[in-house]
Design an enzyme around this catalytic site. Structure first.
Site, PDB file in Angstrom:
ATOM      1  N   LEU A   1       0.864  -1.178   0.000  1.00  0.00           N
ATOM      2  CA  LEU A   1       0.000   0.000   0.000  1.00  0.00           C
ATOM      3  C   LEU A   1       0.903   1.231   0.000  1.00  0.00           C
ATOM      4  O   LEU A   1       1.735   1.367   0.888  1.00  0.00           O
ATOM      5  CB  LEU A   1      -0.790  -0.043   1.315  1.00  0.00           C
ATOM      6  CG  LEU A   1      -2.044   0.764   1.480  1.00  0.00           C
ATOM      7  CD1 LEU A   1      -3.101   0.306   0.490  1.00  0.00           C
ATOM      8  CD2 LEU A   1      -2.564   0.575   2.911  1.00  0.00           C
ATOM      9  N   HIS A   2       0.771   2.087  -0.999  1.00  0.00           N
ATOM     10  CA  HIS A   2       1.581   3.310  -0.929  1.00  0.00           C
ATOM     11  C   HIS A   2       1.011   4.481  -1.712  1.00  0.00           C
ATOM     12  O   HIS A   2       1.559   5.575  -1.678  1.00  0.00           O
ATOM     13  CB  HIS A   2       3.008   3.042  -1.421  1.00  0.00           C
ATOM     14  CG  HIS A   2       3.096   2.887  -2.911  1.00  0.00           C
ATOM     15  ND1 HIS A   2       2.744   1.729  -3.540  1.00  0.00           N
ATOM     16  CD2 HIS A   2       3.464   3.752  -3.881  1.00  0.00           C
ATOM     17  CE1 HIS A   2       2.902   1.864  -4.838  1.00  0.00           C
ATOM     18  NE2 HIS A   2       3.328   3.088  -5.082  1.00  0.00           N
TER      19      HIS A   2
END
Ligand code: UD1
Length: 365
Positions: A200-201
């Site tokens: 997740l980024h």
């Protein structure tokens, strides 16, 4: 002929490595490699160079982090004198990160030809910084190397002449094909029988505390069914800390090396991600992928591959996960030309040794 490659951020490295390797087989080509320094932590950069067998950069611009304008401007300012000094015949840029568009702009202003590797991808979501980078880079490039047919169509729709477009396949998959056997040598050592692998980024998912909290809550629910292994991008780790969010029951790890992440992907029960490249890697591996985005610039991973867009809807995530756990995961196939030879096709085109009948490659010769 002198070719200069620009890389800056983690997803660039596995795309450039096969092209550099393939070009090295052509003795008419001289190469240099410039690292912008957009990613600078050893775990985000150095380890990838080692594992992908890339040469050390000839020069590192050391730009580091900043706002989009700061980072893009810093690459432009630092790259211009390097370009003037090195005078390459062609600059190859990769993917859609800020370093890509910044370098393409510098080249265009100085009349140096640009080739864009991974051209033509479109999410049609201009709130994504990468979409702006893709649109601008493709307008500036003279040679557009696409991974799939949708890329060609997107470029033609935007008025880019067909003779500039070359469908070569997916260079990121070249690296995967080459290194998967190495990654799998360790088998399932230290891995649970079943697990969800999470990354997740994206700013849209991690920069807003309410959104990030909701996603972490969904992941905690996933954790009730199977272990969640979550190698966290520095940006995400920082946001979790800054917002004081609780991720204790998720196995939060530091960013993993290329080989270790590949090994974990290949054995995962499901991958949950907002990355672009991971949608492609899971499709190649045949591993179910649930993408925490409303759209994708890589639609073949949905139409042909194992990818399902679940957006930010916890119910959809829950539903798709239950299908996977019930053994009813979507079956996928590998898209055409994702065969481990895209870098060689680019090298052959660039070295002028092969021509596609309908396309002219006169710009490079
Ligand atoms: C960039 C790319 C994104 C890509 C991602 C992969 C752009 C617009 N975005 O996003 O498309 O999917 O790389 O990782 O180019 N940081 C570190 N150490 C590092 C690098 C970054 O701590 O080595 C932290 C910094 O706090 C920085 C933040 O991460 O501010 C974001 O880094 P940045 O390069 O701006 O974008 P990414 O989120 O990494």
């Amino acid at each position: 002929m002198h070719i200069l490659h620009i890389v800056g951020a983690r997803p660039n490295f596995m795309k450039a490595a096969p092209v550099i390797r393939a070009l090295a087989a052509h003795d008419v080509i001289r190469q240099s490699l410039v690292h912008t320094g957009q990613h600078y932590d050893a775990a985000m950069s150095d380890v990838f160079f080692q594992q992908l067998g890339m040469p050390a950069p000839d020069c590192n611009l050391g730009v580091g982090s900043g706002t989009h304008a700061q980072q893009t401007a810093a690459v432009m300012q630092a790259f211009e004198p390097v370009l003037l000094e090195r005078k390459p015949d062609l600059v190859l840029v990769y993917g859609d990160v800020n370093s890509t568009v910044a370098a393409a702009l510098v080249c265009a202003k100085l009349g140096v030809r640009v080739g864009h590797v991974e051209a033509g991808l479109r999410s049609r979501d201009r709130t994504m910084p990468e979409e702006i980078n893709r649109l601008v880079t493709d307008q500036l490039a003279e040679l557009l190397f696409t991974p799939s047919a949708d890329g060609d169509l997107n470029l033609k729709d935007e008025g880019i002449p067909a003779e500039k477009i070359f469908r070569v396949g997916n260079v990121m998959i070249d690296s995967l094909v080459k290194l998967l056997p190495v990654a799998q040598r360790q088998g399932r050592e230290n891995l649970p029988g079943r697990y969800a692998l999470v990354t997740l980024h994206r700013p849209a998912n991690v920069d807003d505390s309410v959104v990030l909290k909701r996603i972490l809550q969904s992941l905690l629910e996933v954790g009730q069914d199977l272990p969640v292994i979550f190698p966290a991008h520095p940006r995400t780790r920082k946001r979790i800390d800054d917002f004081g969010l609780n991720a204790d029951r998720l196995q939060l790890l530091d960013p993993l090396s290329y080989l270790e992440f590949l090994r974990m992907q290949s054995h995962a029960t499901v991958v949950i991600t907002d990355s672009g490249g991971i949608q492609e890697e899971t499709t190649y591996l045949g591993v179910p992928c649930l993408t925490l985005r409303e759209n994708t610039e890589r639609p073949v991973t949905v139409s042909l591959g194992t990818n399902v867009l679940v957006g930010r809807d916890p119910d959809k995530l829950r539903f798709e996960l239950s299908r996977i756990l019930a053994g009813k995961a979507k079956k996928g196939s590998i898209p055409p030309l994702w065969d481990g030879h895209a870098g060689e096709r680019i090298a052959a085109l660039v070295a002028g040794e092969t021509r596609q009948p309908a396309l002219s490659f006169s710009q490079v010769n």
